[in-house]
Design an enzyme around this catalytic site. Structure first.
Site, mmCIF file in Angstrom:
data_model
loop_
_atom_site.group_PDB
_atom_site.id
_atom_site.type_symbol
_atom_site.label_atom_id
_atom_site.label_comp_id
_atom_site.label_asym_id
_atom_site.label_seq_id
_atom_site.Cartn_x
_atom_site.Cartn_y
_atom_site.Cartn_z
ATOM 1 N N HIS A 1 -8.013 -4.945 -7.664
ATOM 2 C CA HIS A 1 -7.857 -4.149 -6.428
ATOM 3 C C HIS A 1 -9.190 -4.113 -5.679
ATOM 4 O O HIS A 1 -9.983 -3.181 -5.842
ATOM 5 C CB HIS A 1 -7.415 -2.730 -6.805
ATOM 6 C CG HIS A 1 -6.784 -1.969 -5.685
ATOM 7 N ND1 HIS A 1 -5.533 -2.245 -5.204
ATOM 8 C CD2 HIS A 1 -7.234 -0.922 -4.939
ATOM 9 C CE1 HIS A 1 -5.215 -1.413 -4.240
ATOM 10 N NE2 HIS A 1 -6.246 -0.593 -4.052
ATOM 11 N N TYR B 1 -18.288 11.454 -14.614
ATOM 12 C CA TYR B 1 -18.255 12.638 -15.479
ATOM 13 C C TYR B 1 -16.925 12.815 -16.206
ATOM 14 O O TYR B 1 -16.838 13.640 -17.108
ATOM 15 C CB TYR B 1 -18.539 13.897 -14.666
ATOM 16 C CG TYR B 1 -19.898 13.910 -14.018
ATOM 17 C CD1 TYR B 1 -21.067 13.802 -14.778
ATOM 18 C CD2 TYR B 1 -20.026 14.024 -12.639
ATOM 19 C CE1 TYR B 1 -22.310 13.805 -14.177
ATOM 20 C CE2 TYR B 1 -21.278 14.035 -12.027
ATOM 21 C CZ TYR B 1 -22.409 13.921 -12.805
ATOM 22 O OH TYR B 1 -23.650 13.929 -12.214
ATOM 23 N N ARG C 1 0.801 -1.221 0.000
ATOM 24 C CA ARG C 1 0.000 0.000 0.000
ATOM 25 C C ARG C 1 0.837 1.277 0.000
ATOM 26 O O ARG C 1 0.636 2.150 -0.832
ATOM 27 C CB ARG C 1 -0.929 0.005 1.219
ATOM 28 C CG ARG C 1 -1.944 1.119 1.207
ATOM 29 C CD ARG C 1 -2.801 1.114 2.461
ATOM 30 N NE ARG C 1 -3.433 -0.162 2.692
ATOM 31 C CZ ARG C 1 -4.146 -0.458 3.777
ATOM 32 N NH1 ARG C 1 -4.290 0.446 4.727
ATOM 33 N NH2 ARG C 1 -4.709 -1.640 3.913
#
Length: 747
Positions: free
Chosen positions: A85, A129, A39
């Site tokens: 993921h 968007y 991570r």
């Protein structure tokens, strides 16, 4: 199911009996390792964390190359989350957005279409968007991934495979930088210029013994996407790159615009990396409001496509360099960006590397990629040569091959038996189209066979010769460098390396502070503020519920205030830097490091040459010059050892001391030593309790005290209370202050 839970592991159940300390240690260690390796820390080879690597690989699988059509970011995020993921979609989208922001990434790996946020700190639009695709830089990181260049591992559910690391045609770790916080460790790597990094790699290939000093000749320092000027000393930069730990002071880029008639203004065109422009403007405005920047008159944001922050000076007589140096100290126009090259090495172990180690690790990775791609190409060539050998048999025995195919029930088996072919060759012959059975095709096959054998010979020689491999790696790096040519807008260095102006050490900001009257109010609960003007009616001052005035001082904005705390420390406050009178001010502990249990026993204006008698609750004290009470640090300056009670100004030649039992003692000021720090000498002796107040007065004027209304009262026959220093004294006269102090007036 219930039986399975209640049975022990030996009986086939799922109950494990172990000490809770061991259980927590094992699980926390697993969590810590997962955070570090999966991570927070980037891989030294491709400079990516797993989420970034998965985003780019998923985009490649979607064929979102730099010249492809844009696709919805939600589609990319969905594929990444579903296949590789299994975490929150927002965290994946945040990673994708960061790779697309040209003010965060020096070389964006994702080309974004739509609102991806801005340098003001505005959030990007939702993933539904926006649209995205890879950039040429991202394609360079993935180049050769289908040629067995890197290892793959199963995805989280085993349904797919994902790359352990990307081939990485350029040193992305240093190019785009990285930051992250793991368990017990962190990383922070600023971005650099790719062309310079490749030059450093080429230097290491030519000379493996090159030192950090040699590398710094071609890699002088970071290159931030927002530009700016690095003003760190060369010695500090060298130390940082040598050890992998350090930092860089980065300043905004600015210039002066002449407005004529002696008027001018400053225009800031670049700000330090990771500084949000909107918050910077707010901070600059706040310094004006709080009178912390006496040289700055106004600030405006006139940015459009290019950044343009306008700073107006308060007076034309101010030097531009002096104004900017003061703002560098007060605001994020100058920041310090740390360097902590804590990365995962090729074996997945975290460690801190220096500049040379990082570049060496990248070069070793590129050589490994070259060897693997070469071996993969040799396998392909061998397979193709095998097929070509079979096809040549067709042309040598064309009629027989056609007869077998037309007449035999199992032509494949017959071809293998008749011409001693293998299965692959037979399959290739059967798949050959009739129109390819021409003399021209036979010649083309022979040419292809010869070319492949020549390439095979070269590649085999490459695998056997280390020098050839490094020359090949160098050639690939030179080719990649063309993509980041310093002559292009993408490759051009943006951050300048300079030095801090020498004027910084000579600035006297107080000389530019406008002298104005203020009333400084410190409340019982430690809130401080500076009201404009000298307030005549102190009862009009408002406080929070349950709070009240403790010290009120009338002074000028150019004055320095000394705060004497109950722990014996003295703190210095600049009147012009105190918060304004709006509201209730702010806690004084935000300005100075005063203890939570300590309180201000005295607050007064500093006077050059003045002295104070400092006294402790135990009845000890001495004379100290106010100049020795000035502190340059927020932590203050230790003056008196013990629980401080008073810092009485020296005006006269007699010292009056009164204890909590209202016994008064007067002795000559000459009996007290002048010190800069310590416990002092005994002022008055006590059987129990301690000192209440101290006052210095002139014997010709007599001893006075003030009541709560501010009326001055005379102490009759004060000479009757004279005695030797350290004595017990006599009970104060009737009518003396009920508080047992020489003044009930707040001040």
């Amino acid at each position: 199911m219930a039986d399975d839970i209640t049975r022990s592991p030996e009986e086939g159940g799922r109950i494990i009996d172990e000490p809770i300390g061991e259980a927590l240690a094992k699980r926390y260690l697993a969590y810590a390792l997962s955070t570090i390796t999966s991570r927070a820390l980037p891989d030294v080879r491709d400079g990516l964390k797993p989420v970034h690597r998965r985003v780019l690989y998923a985009m490649r699988r979607l064929n979102l190359t730099a010249d492809a059509q844009f696709r919805k970011s939600a589609k990319v995020v969905g594929d990444v989350m579903g296949d590789f993921h299994p975490h929150g979609d927002q965290s994946i989208y945040d990673a994708l957005v960061r790779l697309a922001q040209d003010f965060n990434s020096r070389y964006p790996l994702i080309d974004g279409q739509g609102n991806f946020g801005n340098i003001d700190g505005d959030n990007p639009a939702a993933m539904r968007y926006t649209e995205s695709r890879m950039t040429k830089a991202a394609e360079a990181l993935l180049e050769g991934i289908d040629e067995d260049a890197v290892d793959f591992r199963p995805s989280y559910d085993g349904s797919k495979e994902e790359p352990v690391v990307l081939p990485a045609a350029f040193p992305n770790l240093l190019a785009n930088g990285s930051s992250g916080i793991a368990v017990g460790m962190a990383t922070n790597i600023p971005p650099h210029n790719v062309a310079e990094l490749i030059d450093g790699c080429l230097l290491l290939i030519e000379n493996a013994k090159a030192t950090t000093d040699d590398l710094l000749k071609v890699i002088p320092g970071p290159d931030f996407p927002t530009g700016g000027i690095v003003v760190e000393s060369p010695e500090a930069i060298r130390e940082a790159y040598e050890t992998g730990r350090g930092g860089f002071r980065v300043r905004a880029r600015w210039h002066t615009e002449d407005l004529g008639r002696g008027m001018w203004r400053i225009v800031v065109t670049e700000i330090p990396h990771l500084v949000q422009k909107s918050k910077l403007v707010e901070a600059l405005a706040a310094t004006i409001e709080d009178k912390k920047a006496p040289l700055l008159g106004d600030v405006r944001d006139e940015s459009a496509e290019e950044m343009r922050l306008v700073l107006e000076p308060k007076a034309r007589t101010v030097e531009p360099a002096v104004l900017m140096e003061s703002l560098f100290k007060l605001t994020a126009l100058e920041t310090r960006i740390s360097l902590n090259m804590n990365v995962l090495d090729a074996q997945g172990a975290p460690r801190v590397m220096g500049l040379k180690e990082v570049l060496r690790a990248f070069l070793d990775h590129r050589r490994d990629v070259l060897q693997r791609r070469t071996a993969h190409r040799l396998e392909k060539i061998a397979a193709r040569l095998d097929v070509l050998a079979g096809l040549l048999i067709v042309f040598l025995n064309l009629d027989e091959v056609i007869r077998i195919i037309r007449n035999e029930d199992d032509p494949k088996a017959k071809l293998i038996a008749r011409f001693r072919l293998n299965d692959v060759q037979a399959e290739a012959i059967l798949n050959t189209r009739l129109r390819q059975l021409r003399k021209l095709e036979e010649m083309e096959i022979r040419r292809e066979d010869a070319a492949l054998r020549e390439e095979q010979k070269e590649l085999q020689g490459l695998l056997e010769d280390t020098r050839k491999q490094w020359r090949k790696v160098a050639g690939e790096l030179k080719e990649t460098r063309k993509l980041f040519d310093p002559k292009t807008s993408l490759g051009k260095r943006r951050t300048e390396l300079g030095e801090a102006a020498a004027v910084s050490a000579e600035i006297d900001l107080e000389a530019f502070v406008t002298r104005e009257p203020v009333t400084v109010v410190l409340s019982e609960k430690g809130w401080i503020r500076a009201l404009k003007g000298h307030v005549a009616d102190l009862t009009e001052i408002k406080f929070k519920e349950g709070d009240g005035a403790q010290h009120i001082v009338q002074c000028q904005t150019t004055d320095k205030l000394l705060l004497f705390a109950s722990d014996g420390r003295a703190f210095t406050l600049d009147a012009h830097k105190l918060p304004g009178g709006r509201g209730h001010g702010e806690p004084v502990r935000l300005t100075i490091e005063m203890g939570d249990i300590d309180e201000a026993v005295a607050l007064f204006v500093y006077e050059e040459g003045a002295k104070r008698v400092v006294a402790s609750h135990e009845g000890y004290g001495f004379v100290v010059p106010e100049s020795e009470m000035l502190a340059t640090k927020r932590s203050g300056k230790q003056v008196l050892n013990g629980r401080a009670m008073q810092a009485a100004k020296v005006i006269g030649d007699q010292v009056a001391v009164i204890g909590e039992r209202k016994k008064m003692l007067i002795f000559p000021l000459s009996d007290l030593p002048e010190m800069t720090r310590g416990k002092g000498v005994k002022l008055q002796g006590y059987h129990d309790r301690g000192l209440a107040d101290v006052k210095v007065f002139e014997k010709d004027e007599g001893l006075t005290w003030e009541d709560g209304a501010g009326r001055v009262r005379q102490v009759p026959e004060w000479k009757d209370y004279r005695g030797k220093r350290g004595g017990a004294g006599k009970v104060a006269p009737k009518g003396f202050s009920r508080s047992g102090r020489f003044s009930d007036v707040i001040g």
